[in-house]
Design a protein around this motif. Sequence first.
Motif, short mmCIF file in Angstrom:
data_model
loop_
_atom_site.label_atom_id
_atom_site.label_comp_id
_atom_site.label_asym_id
_atom_site.label_seq_id
_atom_site.Cartn_x
_atom_site.Cartn_y
_atom_site.Cartn_z
N LEU A 63 0.84 -1.20 0.00
CA LEU A 63 0.00 0.00 0.00
C LEU A 63 0.88 1.26 0.00
O LEU A 63 0.60 2.22 -0.72
N ASP A 64 1.94 1.24 0.80
CA ASP A 64 2.86 2.37 0.83
C ASP A 64 3.53 2.58 -0.54
O ASP A 64 3.69 3.71 -1.00
N TYR A 65 3.91 1.48 -1.19
CA TYR A 65 4.54 1.52 -2.52
C TYR A 65 3.63 2.22 -3.53
O TYR A 65 4.05 3.14 -4.24
N TYR A 66 2.38 1.79 -3.60
CA TYR A 66 1.45 2.37 -4.57
C TYR A 66 1.03 3.80 -4.19
O TYR A 66 0.92 4.67 -5.06
N THR A 67 0.83 4.04 -2.89
CA THR A 67 0.44 5.38 -2.44
C THR A 67 1.56 6.39 -2.73
O THR A 67 1.30 7.48 -3.26
N SER A 68 2.79 6.02 -2.40
CA SER A 68 3.93 6.91 -2.66
C SER A 68 4.05 7.21 -4.16
O SER A 68 4.31 8.36 -4.54
N GLY A 69 3.86 6.17 -4.98
CA GLY A 69 3.92 6.36 -6.44
C GLY A 69 2.85 7.32 -6.93
O GLY A 69 3.13 8.23 -7.73
N ALA A 110 10.01 10.99 -18.67
CA ALA A 110 10.58 9.64 -18.72
C ALA A 110 11.81 9.55 -17.82
O ALA A 110 11.98 8.58 -17.07
N LYS A 111 12.65 10.57 -17.86
CA LYS A 111 13.85 10.59 -17.00
C LYS A 111 13.46 10.67 -15.53
O LYS A 111 14.04 9.99 -14.68
N ALA A 112 12.44 11.49 -15.23
CA ALA A 112 11.98 11.64 -13.84
C ALA A 112 11.43 10.31 -13.32
O ALA A 112 11.66 9.95 -12.15
N ILE A 113 10.72 9.58 -14.15
CA ILE A 113 10.16 8.28 -13.75
C ILE A 113 11.30 7.31 -13.40
O ILE A 113 11.26 6.63 -12.38
N ILE A 114 12.30 7.26 -14.26
CA ILE A 114 13.43 6.35 -14.00
C ILE A 114 14.16 6.76 -12.72
O ILE A 114 14.53 5.92 -11.90
N ASP A 115 14.34 8.08 -12.53
CA ASP A 115 14.99 8.56 -11.30
C ASP A 115 14.16 8.19 -10.07
O ASP A 115 14.71 7.80 -9.03
N TYR A 116 12.83 8.31 -10.18
CA TYR A 116 11.96 7.95 -9.05
C TYR A 116 12.08 6.46 -8.73
O TYR A 116 12.18 6.07 -7.56
N LYS A 124 14.56 4.55 -9.23
CA LYS A 124 15.89 4.28 -8.65
C LYS A 124 15.88 4.48 -7.14
O LYS A 124 16.52 3.72 -6.41
N ILE A 125 15.17 5.51 -6.66
CA ILE A 125 15.17 5.79 -5.22
C ILE A 125 14.02 5.11 -4.48
O ILE A 125 13.93 5.21 -3.27
N SER A 126 13.13 4.46 -5.21
CA SER A 126 12.03 3.76 -4.54
C SER A 126 12.23 2.25 -4.66
O SER A 126 12.91 1.64 -3.84
N LEU A 127 11.68 1.65 -5.69
CA LEU A 127 11.75 0.19 -5.84
C LEU A 127 13.17 -0.33 -5.98
O LEU A 127 13.58 -1.25 -5.28
N PHE A 128 13.96 0.26 -6.90
CA PHE A 128 15.27 -0.32 -7.20
C PHE A 128 16.25 -0.21 -6.04
O PHE A 128 17.05 -1.09 -5.80
N GLN A 129 16.17 0.88 -5.28
CA GLN A 129 17.06 1.05 -4.13
C GLN A 129 16.78 -0.01 -3.06
O GLN A 129 17.67 -0.40 -2.31
N HIS A 130 15.53 -0.45 -2.98
CA HIS A 130 15.12 -1.41 -1.94
C HIS A 130 14.72 -2.76 -2.54
O HIS A 130 13.92 -3.49 -1.96
N TYR A 131 15.29 -3.09 -3.68
CA TYR A 131 14.88 -4.29 -4.43
C TYR A 131 15.02 -5.57 -3.61
O TYR A 131 14.15 -6.43 -3.63
N LYS A 132 16.12 -5.69 -2.86
CA LYS A 132 16.34 -6.88 -2.04
C LYS A 132 15.24 -7.04 -0.99
O LYS A 132 14.82 -8.16 -0.67
N LEU A 133 14.77 -5.93 -0.45
CA LEU A 133 13.70 -5.99 0.55
C LEU A 133 12.40 -6.47 -0.08
O LEU A 133 11.67 -7.25 0.54
N TYR A 134 12.12 -6.02 -1.30
CA TYR A 134 10.91 -6.50 -1.99
C TYR A 134 11.03 -7.97 -2.34
O TYR A 134 10.05 -8.73 -2.25
N GLU A 135 12.22 -8.42 -2.71
CA GLU A 135 12.44 -9.85 -2.96
C GLU A 135 12.17 -10.64 -1.69
O GLU A 135 11.51 -11.68 -1.70
N PHE A 136 12.69 -10.14 -0.57
CA PHE A 136 12.47 -10.77 0.72
C PHE A 136 10.98 -10.85 1.04
O PHE A 136 10.47 -11.86 1.51
#
Length: 199
Positions: free
Chosen positions: A83-89, A157-163, A165-177
Amino acid sequence: MATSVGTVPGGMTTPAMTPGASSPESERDAEFQEHEKILSPEFLSVAQIIEMLREDAEGVQKKLATFLNFKKLQTCLKEAILLDYYTSGFLWAREMDFSIVQYSKFMTLLDMLLHNLRTLHMSLEDSLKWIGEVMAEIGPPHLQKNEKWNVFDIKQAKAIIDYLKISLFQHYKLYEFLFYSTREEIVIGTEAALCFLAH
């Protein structure tokens, strides 16, 4: 409940992946279907997006919880994190002043990324490659073969990729967990985190 959309790693159908002999015509058809899948607004309806645009941050979160059919937010760590992931997005997209169509595509994109991680077990490297290919399809028109598929300009498009990077991709291991670990591991991890915070 919202549905997830996903594609194979790499996103696009290639001749090597197409059974039998492939003609330029069949490749064009496959490419068209892939574009349609990427651009189909399946995660949130226009009506749902309009409803949320009328709300403050807390209201957006409540609406999303209802749309996603999350009923165990107080006891389910996974639901709370998603819920936090989608709300933040969504709130980030509001700051970008997206159009309704752009909201739809962006939220679907967020959902597709999680689907790829959860269902296809896509690695971080594959996810980064996939998002690059997808943004080339729905991003700036000079990168595309067909103007009607244009959704975001270069800056967006650049802003989306930057976002990402600091949301899902930065915490990718946690989402895998979150998706791959057993409930016992999550409970132990949560208890350890609470114990650490208490000291």
